[in-house]
Design a protein around this motif. Structure first.
Motif, PDB file in Angstrom:
ATOM      1  N   LEU A   1       3.330  -3.344  -4.007  1.00  0.00           N
ATOM      2  CA  LEU A   1       3.240  -2.639  -5.224  1.00  0.00           C
ATOM      3  C   LEU A   1       4.495  -2.308  -5.664  1.00  0.00           C
ATOM      4  N   ALA A   2       5.244  -1.912  -4.750  1.00  0.00           N
ATOM      5  CA  ALA A   2       6.562  -1.136  -5.069  1.00  0.00           C
ATOM      6  C   ALA A   2       7.453  -2.135  -5.717  1.00  0.00           C
ATOM      7  N   SER A   3       7.366  -3.642  -5.193  1.00  0.00           N
ATOM      8  CA  SER A   3       8.073  -4.649  -5.704  1.00  0.00           C
ATOM      9  C   SER A   3       7.424  -5.229  -6.918  1.00  0.00           C
ATOM     10  N   ASN A   4       6.321  -4.655  -7.473  1.00  0.00           N
ATOM     11  CA  ASN A   4       5.688  -5.255  -8.578  1.00  0.00           C
ATOM     12  C   ASN A   4       5.060  -6.515  -8.360  1.00  0.00           C
ATOM     13  N   ASP A   5       4.817  -7.106  -7.347  1.00  0.00           N
ATOM     14  CA  ASP A   5       4.186  -8.307  -7.220  1.00  0.00           C
ATOM     15  C   ASP A   5       2.726  -8.235  -7.347  1.00  0.00           C
ATOM     16  N   LEU A   6       2.364  -8.090  -8.564  1.00  0.00           N
ATOM     17  CA  LEU A   6       0.829  -7.954  -8.686  1.00  0.00           C
ATOM     18  C   LEU A   6      -0.310  -8.820  -8.102  1.00  0.00           C
ATOM     19  N   GLN A   7       0.186 -10.075  -8.175  1.00  0.00           N
ATOM     20  CA  GLN A   7      -0.618 -11.136  -7.725  1.00  0.00           C
ATOM     21  C   GLN A   7      -0.961 -11.049  -6.079  1.00  0.00           C
ATOM     22  N   LYS A   8       0.134 -10.894  -5.270  1.00  0.00           N
ATOM     23  CA  LYS A   8      -0.015 -10.468  -3.811  1.00  0.00           C
ATOM     24  C   LYS A   8      -0.784  -9.091  -3.521  1.00  0.00           C
ATOM     25  N   ALA A   9      -0.337  -8.159  -4.542  1.00  0.00           N
ATOM     26  CA  ALA A   9      -1.248  -6.803  -4.459  1.00  0.00           C
ATOM     27  C   ALA A   9      -2.526  -7.067  -4.547  1.00  0.00           C
TER      28      ALA A   9
ATOM     29  N   CYS B   1      -5.414  -6.166  -1.583  1.00  0.00           N
ATOM     30  CA  CYS B   1      -6.391  -5.144  -2.101  1.00  0.00           C
ATOM     31  C   CYS B   1      -7.789  -5.685  -2.131  1.00  0.00           C
ATOM     32  N   HIS B   2      -7.978  -6.966  -2.648  1.00  0.00           N
ATOM     33  CA  HIS B   2      -9.219  -7.767  -2.600  1.00  0.00           C
ATOM     34  C   HIS B   2      -9.788  -7.905  -0.977  1.00  0.00           C
ATOM     35  N   ALA B   3      -8.778  -8.244  -0.191  1.00  0.00           N
ATOM     36  CA  ALA B   3      -9.204  -8.509   1.159  1.00  0.00           C
ATOM     37  C   ALA B   3      -9.608  -7.081   1.859  1.00  0.00           C
ATOM     38  N   LEU B   4      -8.877  -5.724   1.500  1.00  0.00           N
ATOM     39  CA  LEU B   4      -9.287  -4.578   1.883  1.00  0.00           C
ATOM     40  C   LEU B   4     -10.546  -4.030   1.470  1.00  0.00           C
TER      41      LEU B   4
ATOM     42  N   LYS C   1      -8.063  -3.511 -11.677  1.00  0.00           N
ATOM     43  CA  LYS C   1      -6.726  -3.334 -12.504  1.00  0.00           C
ATOM     44  C   LYS C   1      -5.803  -4.609 -12.422  1.00  0.00           C
ATOM     45  N   LEU C   2      -5.674  -4.798 -11.038  1.00  0.00           N
ATOM     46  CA  LEU C   2      -4.961  -5.899 -10.591  1.00  0.00           C
ATOM     47  C   LEU C   2      -5.238  -7.208 -10.927  1.00  0.00           C
TER      48      LEU C   2
END
Length: 111
Positions: A48-56, A60-63, A85-86
């Protein structure tokens, strides 16, 4: 140390969680501990800090899936909101949402 009482007092649906573990309290608590300590939580903050929304989104989906299966309702709801949101790459205060998730996790885990 996480107990059923702590989980219940913090909104976890322990009856559902326990039923998914065939009523085995020790197994359920072990899985809850593993889920709450999943390294993906910290990785989510980094991406999230690196703004990689796809990886985020993927993290997040896995968690969300793990926490949902454990019926940790308040954390599941917060992860679900962030996941959506992501998913839609919506404008959002992602750092604040992530901070809320960490606060809920901390409260539940007692750390």
């Amino acid at each position: 140390m996480i107990t059923l009482e702590i989980l219940r007092n913090n909104g976890t649906d322990i009856e559902t969680g326990l039923s998914r573990c065939l009523g085995k309290e020790d197994l359920y608590l072990k899985l809850v501990n593993m889920g709450l300590n999943d390294a993906k939580f910290e990785e989510l903050g980094s991406v999230l800090a690196s703004n990689d929304l796809q990886k985020a989104f993927e993290l997040c989906h896995a968690l969300k899936g793990v926490i949902g299966n454990l019926a940790i309702t308040p954390l599941y709801e917060a992860l679900s909101a962030l996941t959506e949101k992501l998913r839609n790459t919506e404008e959002a205060d992602y750092p604040a949402m992530y901070s809320d998730i960490l606060a809920i996790r901390s409260k539940i885990s007692g750390s």
